[in-house]
Design an enzyme around this catalytic site. Structure first.
Site, PDB file in Angstrom:
ATOM      1  N   GLN A  41      -1.462  10.497 -17.292  1.00 33.68           N
ATOM      2  CA  GLN A  41      -2.913  10.438 -17.123  1.00 33.68           C
ATOM      3  C   GLN A  41      -3.327  10.601 -15.657  1.00 33.68           C
ATOM      4  O   GLN A  41      -4.165  11.434 -15.326  1.00 33.68           O
ATOM      5  CB  GLN A  41      -3.436   9.109 -17.679  1.00 33.68           C
ATOM      6  CG  GLN A  41      -4.935   8.939 -17.576  1.00 33.68           C
ATOM      7  CD  GLN A  41      -5.470   7.778 -18.385  1.00 33.68           C
ATOM      8  OE1 GLN A  41      -6.462   7.924 -19.084  1.00 33.68           O
ATOM      9  NE2 GLN A  41      -4.821   6.631 -18.299  1.00 33.68           N
ATOM     10  N   LEU A  42      -2.716   9.816 -14.769  1.00 30.64           N
ATOM     11  CA  LEU A  42      -3.033   9.945 -13.351  1.00 30.64           C
ATOM     12  C   LEU A  42      -2.379  11.181 -12.756  1.00 30.64           C
ATOM     13  O   LEU A  42      -2.967  11.860 -11.903  1.00 30.64           O
ATOM     14  CB  LEU A  42      -2.600   8.689 -12.595  1.00 30.64           C
ATOM     15  CG  LEU A  42      -2.846   8.693 -11.088  1.00 30.64           C
ATOM     16  CD1 LEU A  42      -4.316   8.930 -10.748  1.00 30.64           C
ATOM     17  CD2 LEU A  42      -2.355   7.392 -10.463  1.00 30.64           C
ATOM     18  N   TYR A  69       6.743   3.036 -16.831  1.00 32.12           N
ATOM     19  CA  TYR A  69       6.654   2.588 -18.220  1.00 32.12           C
ATOM     20  C   TYR A  69       5.421   1.696 -18.284  1.00 32.12           C
ATOM     21  O   TYR A  69       5.447   0.556 -17.824  1.00 32.12           O
ATOM     22  CB  TYR A  69       7.916   1.830 -18.607  1.00 32.12           C
ATOM     23  CG  TYR A  69       7.987   1.417 -20.066  1.00 32.12           C
ATOM     24  CD1 TYR A  69       7.331   2.140 -21.063  1.00 32.12           C
ATOM     25  CD2 TYR A  69       8.740   0.308 -20.449  1.00 32.12           C
ATOM     26  CE1 TYR A  69       7.403   1.767 -22.392  1.00 32.12           C
ATOM     27  CE2 TYR A  69       8.830  -0.075 -21.786  1.00 32.12           C
ATOM     28  CZ  TYR A  69       8.158   0.660 -22.745  1.00 32.12           C
ATOM     29  OH  TYR A  69       8.227   0.293 -24.071  1.00 32.12           O
ATOM     30  N   THR A  70       4.319   2.227 -18.815  1.00 38.27           N
ATOM     31  CA  THR A  70       3.029   1.536 -18.762  1.00 38.27           C
ATOM     32  C   THR A  70       2.609   0.921 -20.095  1.00 38.27           C
ATOM     33  O   THR A  70       1.513   0.356 -20.181  1.00 38.27           O
ATOM     34  CB  THR A  70       1.925   2.503 -18.302  1.00 38.27           C
ATOM     35  OG1 THR A  70       1.848   3.614 -19.205  1.00 38.27           O
ATOM     36  CG2 THR A  70       2.191   3.001 -16.885  1.00 38.27           C
ATOM     37  N   THR A 102      -0.310  -1.836 -10.000  1.00 44.19           N
ATOM     38  CA  THR A 102      -1.236  -2.270 -11.036  1.00 44.19           C
ATOM     39  C   THR A 102      -1.899  -3.603 -10.707  1.00 44.19           C
ATOM     40  O   THR A 102      -1.343  -4.432  -9.966  1.00 44.19           O
ATOM     41  CB  THR A 102      -0.485  -2.415 -12.380  1.00 44.19           C
ATOM     42  OG1 THR A 102      -1.344  -3.002 -13.367  1.00 44.19           O
ATOM     43  CG2 THR A 102       0.731  -3.318 -12.233  1.00 44.19           C
ATOM     44  N   TYR A 146       5.510  -6.459 -17.806  1.00 44.33           N
ATOM     45  CA  TYR A 146       5.011  -5.243 -17.168  1.00 44.33           C
ATOM     46  C   TYR A 146       4.660  -5.523 -15.712  1.00 44.33           C
ATOM     47  O   TYR A 146       5.106  -4.819 -14.804  1.00 44.33           O
ATOM     48  CB  TYR A 146       3.788  -4.717 -17.922  1.00 44.33           C
ATOM     49  CG  TYR A 146       3.085  -3.586 -17.197  1.00 44.33           C
ATOM     50  CD1 TYR A 146       3.742  -2.377 -16.962  1.00 44.33           C
ATOM     51  CD2 TYR A 146       1.778  -3.743 -16.739  1.00 44.33           C
ATOM     52  CE1 TYR A 146       3.101  -1.344 -16.286  1.00 44.33           C
ATOM     53  CE2 TYR A 146       1.135  -2.710 -16.066  1.00 44.33           C
ATOM     54  CZ  TYR A 146       1.805  -1.516 -15.847  1.00 44.33           C
ATOM     55  OH  TYR A 146       1.179  -0.501 -15.161  1.00 44.33           O
ATOM     56  N   LYS A 181       6.501  -4.031 -12.280  1.00 54.14           N
ATOM     57  CA  LYS A 181       5.772  -3.268 -11.269  1.00 54.14           C
ATOM     58  C   LYS A 181       5.809  -3.963  -9.910  1.00 54.14           C
ATOM     59  O   LYS A 181       5.871  -3.294  -8.868  1.00 54.14           O
ATOM     60  CB  LYS A 181       4.325  -3.058 -11.717  1.00 54.14           C
ATOM     61  CG  LYS A 181       4.159  -2.115 -12.905  1.00 54.14           C
ATOM     62  CD  LYS A 181       4.642  -0.704 -12.597  1.00 54.14           C
ATOM     63  CE  LYS A 181       3.706   0.013 -11.652  1.00 54.14           C
ATOM     64  NZ  LYS A 181       4.148   1.407 -11.362  1.00 54.14           N
ATOM     65  N   TRP A 230      -7.072  -0.407 -15.297  1.00 51.00           N
ATOM     66  CA  TRP A 230      -7.872   0.049 -16.445  1.00 51.00           C
ATOM     67  C   TRP A 230      -8.211   1.532 -16.323  1.00 51.00           C
ATOM     68  O   TRP A 230      -9.367   1.941 -16.420  1.00 51.00           O
ATOM     69  CB  TRP A 230      -9.150  -0.785 -16.555  1.00 51.00           C
ATOM     70  CG  TRP A 230      -8.929  -2.216 -16.944  1.00 51.00           C
ATOM     71  CD1 TRP A 230      -7.768  -2.952 -16.856  1.00 51.00           C
ATOM     72  CD2 TRP A 230      -9.921  -3.114 -17.468  1.00 51.00           C
ATOM     73  NE1 TRP A 230      -7.976  -4.237 -17.274  1.00 51.00           N
ATOM     74  CE2 TRP A 230      -9.287  -4.365 -17.666  1.00 51.00           C
ATOM     75  CE3 TRP A 230     -11.267  -2.989 -17.750  1.00 51.00           C
ATOM     76  CZ2 TRP A 230      -9.962  -5.480 -18.166  1.00 51.00           C
ATOM     77  CZ3 TRP A 230     -11.956  -4.098 -18.247  1.00 51.00           C
ATOM     78  CH2 TRP A 230     -11.305  -5.323 -18.455  1.00 51.00           C
TER      79      TRP A 230
END
Length: 283
Positions: free
Chosen positions: A11-12, A59-60, A99, A123, A127, A148
């Site tokens: 996405q990013l 891995y999000t 994040t 998660y 990170k 988000w």
């Protein structure tokens, strides 16, 4: 500059490629080119000869991380170590995308860049391990925390649209006591394009201006689309999931703003994204 981007198909990553392509020589690295859990990642990164490596791959899946914390650490912790070692070998600047979930979410105000971290789920822990590796191995680094994210194929905005297109009889239910900072991927990419042209290394919070709950976020999505789908607030404790999200993690962009890198309100960014989605549907 010669810039390598891990997670270039994410996405990013897609927003970064679209934003940086005109001004820089890009080396997009998707999963087919780079397996983060493989130590050979060190050699692959070094072979790019990049001036800057933007490490956006991760891995999000936060619930997946809760189910398999070891995999989360292997990808987000060890994988980041391999990328950092590759950067060190060629003396490349490293940009690590982190994040809001490195924070516990028990504060009373938006988190600033130097607030103590205390993740409460695997998660966030994985990170944070990546952040610590970058700080240890690379002196020329930017750690950029986002939150988000929306802008790609899978995100909260699209989830709301999917649910609203065929809602249950009782309407949609959204969490009202999880608070954060909705953030448009293309705005982050524009901010990063400016940041990598500086040598003000350190930690940054790149989020759109303003905060809201998941419920308020969903309500604004429906409002901007003119949809009258019934929407009901629920509590975090009533939403069963494998991960435990931190309840209050808005981020304050102080370090970036000091350099003149600021972000528009999330409602304005959402309007731009929704217009893009409309154009996609019409084309």
């Amino acid at each position: 500059m010669r810039i390598a981007i891990t997670g270039a198909n994410g996405q990013l990553g897609r927003a970064l490629v679209a934003t940086l392509a005109d001004q820089h020589e890009l080396i997009p690295l998707g999963h087919d080119q780079l397996e983060l859990t493989d130590p050979a990642t060190v050699d692959h990164i070094a072979a790019t000869g990049a001036d800057v490596v933007i490490h956006a791959a991760a891995y999000t899946n936060v619930d997946g991380c809760a189910r398999d914390p070891i995999l989360a650490y292997r990808v987000n912790g060890l994988g980041t170590r391999y990328v950092a070692l590759g950067c060190r070998r060629i003396q490349a600047t490293m940009v690590y995308i982190s994040t809001n979930e490195v924070f516990a979410g028990d504060g009373q105000r938006p988190y600033v860049e130097d607030d103590p971290t205390r993740p409460i789920n695997p998660y966030g822990q994985s990170k944070l391990a990546g952040e610590q590796v970058v700080r240890t191995l690379i002196s020329q680094h930017f750690i950029v925390r986002v939150a988000w994210l929306f802008g790609g194929e899978r995100n909260f905005v699209r989830t709301v649209l999917r649910l609203a297109s065929n809602p249950p009889a009782q309407g949609l239910r959204m969490v009202a006591d999880e608070i954060g900072s909705p953030t448009y991927t293309y705005d982050v990419a524009i901010g990063l394009a400016r940041l990598i042209n500086t040598d003000y290394y350190g930690t940054y919070h790149f989020v759109n201006d303003g905060i809201c709950s998941r419920y308020e976020f969903a309500a604004e999505i429906l409002r901007q689309l003119g949809m009258s789908t019934p929407l009901h607030p629920i509590r975090l404790r009533d939403f069963q999931r494998d991960s435990t999200p931190p309840p209050y993690t808005p981020l304050a962009n102080l370090a970036g703003a000091a350099l003149g890198i600021t972000f528009r309100p999330w409602q304005e960014a959402l309007a731009v994204y929704l217009a893009r989605l409309r154009n996609e549907l019409l084309s």
